[in-house]
Design a protein around this motif. Structure first.
Motif, PDB file in Angstrom:
ATOM      1  N   ILE A 188     -21.016  47.624  31.976  1.00  0.00           N
ATOM      2  CA  ILE A 188     -19.865  46.865  31.501  1.00  0.00           C
ATOM      3  C   ILE A 188     -18.667  47.780  31.300  1.00  0.00           C
ATOM      4  CG2 ILE A 188     -20.611  47.087  29.072  1.00  0.00           C
ATOM      5  CD1 ILE A 188     -19.374  44.293  28.651  1.00  0.00           C
ATOM      6  N   LEU A 189     -17.519  47.333  31.791  1.00  0.00           N
ATOM      7  CA  LEU A 189     -16.254  47.976  31.428  1.00  0.00           C
ATOM      8  C   LEU A 189     -15.633  47.045  30.397  1.00  0.00           C
ATOM      9  CD1 LEU A 189     -15.238  49.201  34.972  1.00  0.00           C
ATOM     10  CD2 LEU A 189     -16.050  50.558  33.034  1.00  0.00           C
ATOM     11  N   ALA A 190     -15.711  47.471  29.149  1.00  0.00           N
ATOM     12  CA  ALA A 190     -15.395  46.591  28.019  1.00  0.00           C
ATOM     13  C   ALA A 190     -13.889  46.603  27.770  1.00  0.00           C
ATOM     14  CB  ALA A 190     -16.178  47.035  26.789  1.00  0.00           C
ATOM     15  N   ASP A 191     -13.165  45.833  28.591  1.00  0.00           N
ATOM     16  CA  ASP A 191     -11.706  45.931  28.530  1.00  0.00           C
ATOM     17  C   ASP A 191     -11.117  45.369  27.231  1.00  0.00           C
ATOM     18  OD1 ASP A 191     -12.492  43.482  29.580  1.00  0.00           O
ATOM     19  OD2 ASP A 191     -11.126  43.511  31.296  1.00  0.00           O
ATOM     20  N   TYR A 192     -11.741  44.338  26.652  1.00  0.00           N
ATOM     21  CA  TYR A 192     -11.214  43.858  25.359  1.00  0.00           C
ATOM     22  C   TYR A 192     -11.399  44.896  24.249  1.00  0.00           C
ATOM     23  CZ  TYR A 192     -10.282  39.031  26.887  1.00  0.00           C
ATOM     24  OH  TYR A 192      -9.792  37.922  27.506  1.00  0.00           O
ATOM     25  N   GLN A 193     -12.367  45.798  24.413  1.00  0.00           N
ATOM     26  CA  GLN A 193     -12.556  46.839  23.379  1.00  0.00           C
ATOM     27  C   GLN A 193     -11.424  47.868  23.383  1.00  0.00           C
ATOM     28  OE1 GLN A 193     -16.240  48.991  22.833  1.00  0.00           O
ATOM     29  NE2 GLN A 193     -17.405  47.106  22.601  1.00  0.00           N
ATOM     30  N   VAL A 194     -10.642  47.889  24.457  1.00  0.00           N
ATOM     31  CA  VAL A 194      -9.518  48.846  24.503  1.00  0.00           C
ATOM     32  C   VAL A 194      -8.543  48.565  23.348  1.00  0.00           C
ATOM     33  CG1 VAL A 194      -7.492  49.556  25.868  1.00  0.00           C
ATOM     34  CG2 VAL A 194      -9.708  49.237  26.982  1.00  0.00           C
ATOM     35  N   ILE A 195      -8.351  47.286  23.020  1.00  0.00           N
ATOM     36  CA  ILE A 195      -7.335  46.941  22.012  1.00  0.00           C
ATOM     37  C   ILE A 195      -7.922  46.768  20.610  1.00  0.00           C
ATOM     38  CG2 ILE A 195      -5.403  46.078  23.387  1.00  0.00           C
ATOM     39  CD1 ILE A 195      -6.832  43.289  23.308  1.00  0.00           C
ATOM     40  N   THR A 196      -9.067  47.385  20.364  1.00  0.00           N
ATOM     41  CA  THR A 196      -9.575  47.385  18.981  1.00  0.00           C
ATOM     42  C   THR A 196      -8.710  48.291  18.103  1.00  0.00           C
ATOM     43  OG1 THR A 196     -11.125  49.109  19.652  1.00  0.00           O
ATOM     44  CG2 THR A 196     -12.004  46.866  19.460  1.00  0.00           C
ATOM     45  N   ASP A 197      -8.224  49.394  18.668  1.00  0.00           N
ATOM     46  CA  ASP A 197      -7.509  50.378  17.842  1.00  0.00           C
ATOM     47  C   ASP A 197      -6.126  50.737  18.378  1.00  0.00           C
ATOM     48  OD1 ASP A 197      -8.157  51.834  20.080  1.00  0.00           O
ATOM     49  OD2 ASP A 197      -9.185  53.448  19.020  1.00  0.00           O
ATOM     50  N   ARG A 198      -5.599  49.933  19.288  1.00  0.00           N
ATOM     51  CA  ARG A 198      -4.246  50.205  19.805  1.00  0.00           C
ATOM     52  C   ARG A 198      -3.585  48.901  20.218  1.00  0.00           C
ATOM     53  NH1 ARG A 198      -6.430  54.105  24.229  1.00  0.00           N
ATOM     54  NH2 ARG A 198      -8.090  54.152  22.718  1.00  0.00           N
ATOM     55  N   ASP A 199      -2.280  48.966  20.435  1.00  0.00           N
ATOM     56  CA  ASP A 199      -1.540  47.737  20.743  1.00  0.00           C
ATOM     57  C   ASP A 199      -1.445  47.435  22.223  1.00  0.00           C
ATOM     58  OD1 ASP A 199      -1.029  47.492  18.059  1.00  0.00           O
ATOM     59  OD2 ASP A 199       0.854  48.607  18.177  1.00  0.00           O
ATOM     60  N   VAL A 200      -1.567  48.495  23.027  1.00  0.00           N
ATOM     61  CA  VAL A 200      -1.309  48.284  24.453  1.00  0.00           C
ATOM     62  C   VAL A 200      -2.575  48.419  25.285  1.00  0.00           C
ATOM     63  CG1 VAL A 200       1.119  48.926  24.452  1.00  0.00           C
ATOM     64  CG2 VAL A 200      -0.626  50.713  24.638  1.00  0.00           C
ATOM     65  N   MET A 201      -2.682  47.518  26.251  1.00  0.00           N
ATOM     66  CA  MET A 201      -3.818  47.583  27.170  1.00  0.00           C
ATOM     67  C   MET A 201      -3.624  48.752  28.134  1.00  0.00           C
ATOM     68  SD  MET A 201      -6.074  45.150  26.631  1.00  0.00           S
ATOM     69  CE  MET A 201      -6.955  44.427  28.021  1.00  0.00           C
ATOM     70  N   GLY A 202      -2.386  49.120  28.421  1.00  0.00           N
ATOM     71  CA  GLY A 202      -2.125  50.164  29.422  1.00  0.00           C
ATOM     72  C   GLY A 202      -2.345  49.601  30.820  1.00  0.00           C
ATOM     73  N   ASP A 203      -2.421  50.477  31.798  1.00  0.00           N
ATOM     74  CA  ASP A 203      -2.623  50.041  33.175  1.00  0.00           C
ATOM     75  C   ASP A 203      -4.114  49.832  33.403  1.00  0.00           C
ATOM     76  OD1 ASP A 203      -2.733  49.624  35.894  1.00  0.00           O
ATOM     77  OD2 ASP A 203      -2.294  51.710  36.419  1.00  0.00           O
ATOM     78  N   LEU A 204      -4.622  48.688  32.938  1.00  0.00           N
ATOM     79  CA  LEU A 204      -6.061  48.436  32.986  1.00  0.00           C
ATOM     80  C   LEU A 204      -6.600  48.436  34.408  1.00  0.00           C
ATOM     81  CD1 LEU A 204      -8.599  47.685  31.366  1.00  0.00           C
ATOM     82  CD2 LEU A 204      -6.577  48.016  30.012  1.00  0.00           C
ATOM     83  N   ARG A 205      -5.855  47.793  35.301  1.00  0.00           N
ATOM     84  CA  ARG A 205      -6.310  47.718  36.699  1.00  0.00           C
ATOM     85  C   ARG A 205      -6.453  49.124  37.280  1.00  0.00           C
ATOM     86  NH1 ARG A 205      -6.353  43.785  40.875  1.00  0.00           N
ATOM     87  NH2 ARG A 205      -5.768  44.713  42.862  1.00  0.00           N
ATOM     88  N   GLY A 206      -5.469  49.971  36.998  1.00  0.00           N
ATOM     89  CA  GLY A 206      -5.519  51.350  37.484  1.00  0.00           C
ATOM     90  C   GLY A 206      -6.666  52.119  36.841  1.00  0.00           C
ATOM     91  N   THR A 207      -6.826  51.985  35.539  1.00  0.00           N
ATOM     92  CA  THR A 207      -7.889  52.725  34.836  1.00  0.00           C
ATOM     93  C   THR A 207      -9.268  52.277  35.312  1.00  0.00           C
ATOM     94  OG1 THR A 207      -6.467  52.884  32.911  1.00  0.00           O
ATOM     95  CG2 THR A 207      -8.793  53.322  32.553  1.00  0.00           C
ATOM     96  N   VAL A 208      -9.429  50.977  35.455  1.00  0.00           N
ATOM     97  CA  VAL A 208     -10.725  50.450  35.897  1.00  0.00           C
ATOM     98  C   VAL A 208     -11.039  50.959  37.303  1.00  0.00           C
ATOM     99  CG1 VAL A 208     -11.862  48.304  36.645  1.00  0.00           C
ATOM    100  CG2 VAL A 208     -10.828  48.447  34.367  1.00  0.00           C
ATOM    101  N   ARG A 209     -10.018  51.014  38.137  1.00  0.00           N
ATOM    102  CA  ARG A 209     -10.215  51.530  39.496  1.00  0.00           C
ATOM    103  C   ARG A 209     -10.655  52.998  39.442  1.00  0.00           C
ATOM    104  NH1 ARG A 209      -7.217  53.910  43.585  1.00  0.00           N
ATOM    105  NH2 ARG A 209      -7.916  53.278  45.652  1.00  0.00           N
ATOM    106  N   GLU A 210     -10.012  53.789  38.605  1.00  0.00           N
ATOM    107  CA  GLU A 210     -10.387  55.211  38.479  1.00  0.00           C
ATOM    108  C   GLU A 210     -11.844  55.351  38.021  1.00  0.00           C
ATOM    109  OE1 GLU A 210      -8.523  57.997  39.270  1.00  0.00           O
ATOM    110  OE2 GLU A 210      -7.174  56.484  40.105  1.00  0.00           O
ATOM    111  N   ILE A 211     -12.240  54.550  37.052  1.00  0.00           N
ATOM    112  CA  ILE A 211     -13.619  54.648  36.550  1.00  0.00           C
ATOM    113  C   ILE A 211     -14.619  54.202  37.620  1.00  0.00           C
ATOM    114  CG2 ILE A 211     -15.260  53.842  34.802  1.00  0.00           C
ATOM    115  CD1 ILE A 211     -12.948  53.675  32.831  1.00  0.00           C
ATOM    116  N   MET A 212     -14.252  53.156  38.362  1.00  0.00           N
ATOM    117  CA  MET A 212     -15.116  52.742  39.478  1.00  0.00           C
ATOM    118  C   MET A 212     -15.313  53.905  40.447  1.00  0.00           C
ATOM    119  SD  MET A 212     -16.107  49.495  39.300  1.00  0.00           S
ATOM    120  CE  MET A 212     -16.530  49.079  40.989  1.00  0.00           C
TER     121      MET A 212
END
Ligand code: TRP
Length: 355
Positions: free
Chosen positions: A67-91
């Motif tokens: 799982i790439l837990a994208d909703y968990q990114v905003i537990t401690d910050r306001d911005v999602m950031g470039d999620l598509r880019g980050t997810v691609r890098e992790i893939m």
């Protein structure tokens, strides 16, 4: 990060050893569910701590879902950031490391509505004071430096229970900071069965599988982590690797010895040498001895560069293929939706919400 109490930790370690024996006998009993918050591409701490272990489980024939837990990114910050880019890098990091999308399902939880819906009945099964007691949530909140705790931060361990239970994952490879979350998942499974399934064992209680490798330290001698700026990325070039090793802290003692308690930084370098060459760290220490930190660092640099080379090359090849990896993710999301829909159908039936 919070430390689990020793007794819990020892029990989890002992149980992990038993589970390893069962895996060797019959991997088909297990479905692994694990993953991470997609906050950036991966470093060698991730690789040696968890990714290599996932590849090992996949190769041993254990069905694995990541799982790439994208909703968990905003537990401690306001911005999602470039999620598509980050997810691609992790893939790319996953695939270059040997995760095989034919064998392993990779998905993002925001793409799986039925998983997220499980959060509602699950929230009914825990009290606010139980949520407030979670030591990992407390530590993560403290690390935000006075930021007000969001409702998502307080309740994300419940969401994480949905991450695990939506697919009936029964084995969760994690670091020890995740043990409280796993305990909460077990509690939720148990209470769901009692309260909504009339005592039927609908959800099984999943078990933790503690990572076999010790924590990898960064250049400053603390746990490798992006927020500390002490990382060596999995995609590092030979030059970046050499610079990282050069910056890595050692100590004032000339002779190299393997003493993880007393000399953690030197032991970390010996550990990396061992992970990349297979040589026992004590044997390496005795061999290097009076050669000192200079010799140790030269050897670690060479070994790391050689070890990371095929990963980096494969990563570059995959990256050149445009959005192929995002198509793989789309297939993973499709499969995760099938699993989640089936579970939510069962949950609706059990709870009597079928109309
Ligand atoms: N919280 C985990 C971490 O920070 C990531 C995660 C999200 C996870 N959902 C999960 C881990 C489910 C295991 C199972 O590392």
């Amino acid at each position: 990060m919070s430390e689990a109490p020793i007794s819990t930790l020892e029990a989890a370690r002992a149980r992990s050893a038993q589970v390893e024996e069962q895996i060797a006998k019959d991997p088909s009993q297990f479905r692994v569910l694990t993953g991470e918050r997609p906050t950036g591409s991966l470093h060698i701490g991730h690789y040696f701590g968890t990714i290599a272990n996932r590849v090992r489980l996949q190769t041993a024939g254990v069905e694995t879902i990541l799982i790439l837990a994208d909703y968990q990114v905003i537990t401690d910050r306001d911005v999602m950031g470039d999620l598509r880019g980050t997810v691609r890098e992790i893939m790319l990091d996953y695939l270059a490391s040997g995760i095989d999308p034919e064998k392993t399902t990779i998905f993002t939880h925001s793409a799986v509505p039925a998983l997220n819906q499980l959060m509602l009945p699950f929230l009914s099964l825990v009290s606010v004071s139980e949520l407030e007691r979670n030591p990992t949530v407390k530590a993560e909140t403290a690390a935000t430096g006075g930021r007000a705790m969001s409702g998502l931060m307080l309740t994300y361990p419940v969401h994480q229970a949905a991450d695990i239970l939506f697919c009936h994952g029964n084995l969760v490879p994690v670091g020890q900071d995740q043990l409280p979350h796993l305990e909460m998942t077990r509690t939720i499974a148990r209470r769901f069965n009692q309260r909504y399934a009339g005592g039927e064992q609908y959800f099984r209680e999943p078990e933790a599988l503690l990572a076999p490798t010790p924590t990898i330290l960064g250049t400053d001698g603390t746990k490798m982590s992006k927020s500390r700026g002490n990382t060596l990325m999995l995609s590092a070039t030979a030059d970046e690797t050499a610079k990282w090793v050069k910056r890595a802290k050692t100590d004032a003692e000339r002779t190299i010895t393997y003493d993880p308690e007393g000399r953690p930084e030197v032991a970390n370098l010996l550990g990396l040498l061992s992970l990349t060459t297979g040589e026992d760290p004590e044997v390496a220490a005795a061999r290097i001895g009076d050669g000192g930190a200079g010799t140790l660092k030269r050897e670690v640099t060479e070994a790391l560069v050689e070890y990371l080379r095929p990963i980096r090359e494969r990563r570059a090849e995959l990256a050149a293929h445009g959005d192929d990896v995002l198509e793989m993710l789309a297939r993973g999301n499709e499969r995760a939706n099938e699993l989640a829909d089936a579970t939510l159908d069962d949950v609706r039936r059990l709870m009597g919400t079928t109309y």
